[in-house]
Scaffold this motif. Structure first.
Motif, PDB file in Angstrom:
ATOM      1  N   LEU A   1      64.306   4.697 -13.686  1.00 16.48           N
ATOM      2  CA  LEU A   1      63.717   5.767 -12.717  1.00 16.48           C
ATOM      3  C   LEU A   1      63.200   6.987 -13.365  1.00 16.48           C
ATOM      4  CD1 LEU A   1      66.543   5.673 -10.148  1.00 16.48           C
ATOM      5  CD2 LEU A   1      64.297   4.787  -9.700  1.00 16.48           C
ATOM      6  N   LEU A   2      63.690   7.466 -14.357  1.00 17.20           N
ATOM      7  CA  LEU A   2      63.067   8.529 -15.297  1.00 17.20           C
ATOM      8  C   LEU A   2      61.875   8.039 -16.314  1.00 17.20           C
ATOM      9  CD1 LEU A   2      66.366  10.179 -16.160  1.00 17.20           C
ATOM     10  CD2 LEU A   2      64.851  10.741 -14.569  1.00 17.20           C
ATOM     11  N   GLY A   3      61.506   6.932 -16.025  1.00 15.92           N
ATOM     12  CA  GLY A   3      60.516   6.576 -17.136  1.00 15.92           C
ATOM     13  C   GLY A   3      60.543   6.334 -18.466  1.00 15.92           C
TER      14      GLY A   3
ATOM     15  N   LEU B   1      63.233  17.462 -19.813  1.00 17.67           N
ATOM     16  CA  LEU B   1      64.434  17.537 -18.917  1.00 17.67           C
ATOM     17  C   LEU B   1      64.943  16.135 -18.444  1.00 17.67           C
ATOM     18  CD1 LEU B   1      63.032  20.437 -16.600  1.00 17.67           C
ATOM     19  CD2 LEU B   1      64.666  20.586 -18.517  1.00 17.67           C
ATOM     20  N   HIS B   2      64.216  15.110 -18.208  1.00 16.97           N
ATOM     21  CA  HIS B   2      64.759  14.034 -17.937  1.00 16.97           C
ATOM     22  C   HIS B   2      65.422  13.310 -19.172  1.00 16.97           C
ATOM     23  CE1 HIS B   2      61.147  12.692 -15.010  1.00 16.97           C
ATOM     24  NE2 HIS B   2      61.787  14.088 -14.435  1.00 16.97           N
TER      25      HIS B   2
ATOM     26  N   SER C   1      52.027   2.701  -3.916  1.00 18.36           N
ATOM     27  CA  SER C   1      53.167   3.723  -3.654  1.00 18.36           C
ATOM     28  C   SER C   1      54.358   3.366  -4.794  1.00 18.36           C
ATOM     29  CB  SER C   1      53.745   3.063  -2.310  1.00 18.36           C
ATOM     30  OG  SER C   1      54.425   1.626  -2.429  1.00 18.36           O
ATOM     31  N   ASN C   2      53.875   3.093  -6.080  1.00 13.64           N
ATOM     32  CA  ASN C   2      54.712   2.973  -7.170  1.00 13.64           C
ATOM     33  C   ASN C   2      55.170   4.353  -7.649  1.00 13.64           C
ATOM     34  OD1 ASN C   2      56.094   2.199  -9.251  1.00 13.64           O
ATOM     35  ND2 ASN C   2      54.588   1.172 -10.561  1.00 13.64           N
ATOM     36  N   THR C   3      56.459   4.512  -7.496  1.00 10.20           N
ATOM     37  CA  THR C   3      57.163   5.828  -7.755  1.00 10.20           C
ATOM     38  C   THR C   3      57.189   6.025  -9.328  1.00 10.20           C
ATOM     39  OG1 THR C   3      59.140   5.158  -7.328  1.00 10.20           O
ATOM     40  CG2 THR C   3      58.171   6.188  -5.778  1.00 10.20           C
TER      41      THR C   3
END
Length: 432
Positions: free
Chosen positions: A307-309, A275-276, A212-214
């Motif tokens: 969070l945005l990688g 966009l990130h 479940s890694n987002t």
């Protein structure tokens, strides 16, 4: 003659009342033979189809159990692991009550009539370690048994199994154990149909958490060529991204929503990555607006980048004063802190989320602050805390944004924003 042995059982649960709405969220079983030796171990998380209760105790997140099996799915295999054996638990009456209640919910209404042969290591402590405490930690300490990471089902069950082994080794005769083992052979357990094998349905905590890694949600966005999304679609994606990151946490539901929206808007993975970056630069601009970057703001920028990688180089550039920063492509931010983009082709994000006086707010789950304290502050600020979800509610605050509580599920059905307590604190603090 001794039976096949003992089945040590431990549940982690949402609360203390199986006859009400509390449910099992994790189960572990350890097999022990008649001489006290461990012969097998099994564990799985369980989706309780409701909120997880006191998460600070068991440490299970909603994201961990979204793909975990329900109790009904594991019940046939659990019965196989317990059948013919003496059930052993520390505070066995607690685990027995939950076992019978969950079996009844799983299609065996006669569960309450089951006569399960069982032993309680907490009760047996009076005979084997008189004068010691009765908690599992106290009993384990008496025998120097490791109990690190307690309140995880596998840890507690394994410690209880070792405690049972010490009791067996310390007993002068075997009548207690053999009599109980023989009675267990005669116990009648329910026959529940199995559609899958145990290894296919049981999910240990690490395996489910990893799935479940987002942080990999960008890899799930299609790399479209040609791409049809334009400035309006980019704004829509930004608006959802801004909403998802309000609490500086990206829940599984939010990650899934971003993937779906990118597909619906026909924007590619590479565009989302751009966009990130522009979103992150907008957050950097807000942090530097007063000319000072605090430690809290650096931590916040680090959280957003993660969070945005984005790689660490973006944070390294962001902490440099704007005049010294090289290669920063900042997206402007309006007076309300809304994220925008460069040029007239991409004006600021429309509809950036904020609370307005009179908005309805619903809280769900166990909070760090009491519900009364939150309601009092919300009312003082002009908002209206409500006990139930309606389509007029503006915001739901959950202890865990992936919560499966009825309120959280209804909020998702209505498209209502869900944040955790940190997100509510950020909204009350205001932009910047």
């Amino acid at each position: 003659m001794a039976g096949p042995g003992f089945a040590v059982l431990d549940f982690e649960t949402t609360g203390l009342f199986p006859g009400g709405h509390d449910r099992v969220v994790e189960v572990a079983v350890v097999h022990v033979n008649d001489s006290g030796r461990v012969t097998g171990r099994w564990e799985t998380l369980v989706n309780p189809q409701r909120d997880l209760g006191a998460q600070h105790i068991h440490g299970i997140r909603s994201a961990d159990i979204l793909d975990a099996p329900t109790f009904a799915a594991i019940a046939p295999h659990l019965v196989d692991l317990l059948g013919g054996r003496v059930l052993v638990a520390h505070n066995a009456s607690f685990d027995l009550r939950f076992l019978l209640a969950e079996l009844a919910r799983s299609g065996y209404p006669q569960a309450s009539a089951l006569d399960i042969e069982h032993l309680c290591t907490m009760q047996l402590a009076r005979d084997f370690i008189p004068g010691a405490g009765r908690s599992l930690a106290d009993c384990c300490a008496a025998f120097d048994i490791d109990l690190e990471n307690a309140h995880r089902a596998s840890v507690d069950a394994s410690a209880t199994a070792r405690l049972l082994g010490e009791y067996i080794a310390a007993s002068e005769g075997s009548e207690l154990w053999n009599d109980s083992l023989d009675r267990a052979l005669d116990a009648v357990w329910p026959v529940l149909s199995k559609q899958t094998v145990l290894d296919e349905v049981w999910r240990a905590r690490e395996a489910t958490a990893a799935s479940s890694n987002t942080s990999t949600f960008l890899q799930r966005i299609a790399d479209k060529l040609p791409e049809f999304g334009g400035p309006a679609e980019h704004q829509n994606y930004w608006a959802l991204l801004d909403q998802c990151l309000l609490d500086r946490q990206l829940s599984v539901h939010e990650a899934n929503a971003l993937v779906r929206l990118a597909d619906e808007l026909s924007i590619s993975r590479s565009t989302c990555e751009r966009l990130h970056i522009e979103y992150f630069e907008a957050v950097v601009n807000v942090a530097w607006a007063d000319g000072v970057l605090t430690l809290d703001e650096i931590a916040d920028l680090t959280a957003v980048a993660t969070l945005l990688g984005l790689p660490a180089v973006y944070v390294a550039a962001a902490v440099e004063p704007p005049a010294k920063s090289v290669g920063r492509h900042a997206a402007p931010v309006d007076a309300n802190g809304s994220v925008g983009s460069q040029g007239s082709a991409s004006p600021r994000v429309a509809g950036a989320f904020r609370l307005e006086v009179g908005d309805l707010v619903v809280l769900t789950g166990d909070m760090r602050r009491s519900r009364e304290d939150w309601h009092r502050e919300l009312e003082q600020r002009g908002f209206e805390p409500r006990p139930a979800i309606t389509k007029k509610v503006k915001l739901v605050v959950a202890s865990d944004p992936d919560s499966l509580s009825g309120k959280a599920r209804k909020a998702r059905d209505y498209g209502i924003t869900i944040v955790n307590e940190a997100g509510l604190e950020r909204l009350l603090k205001g932009p910047g």
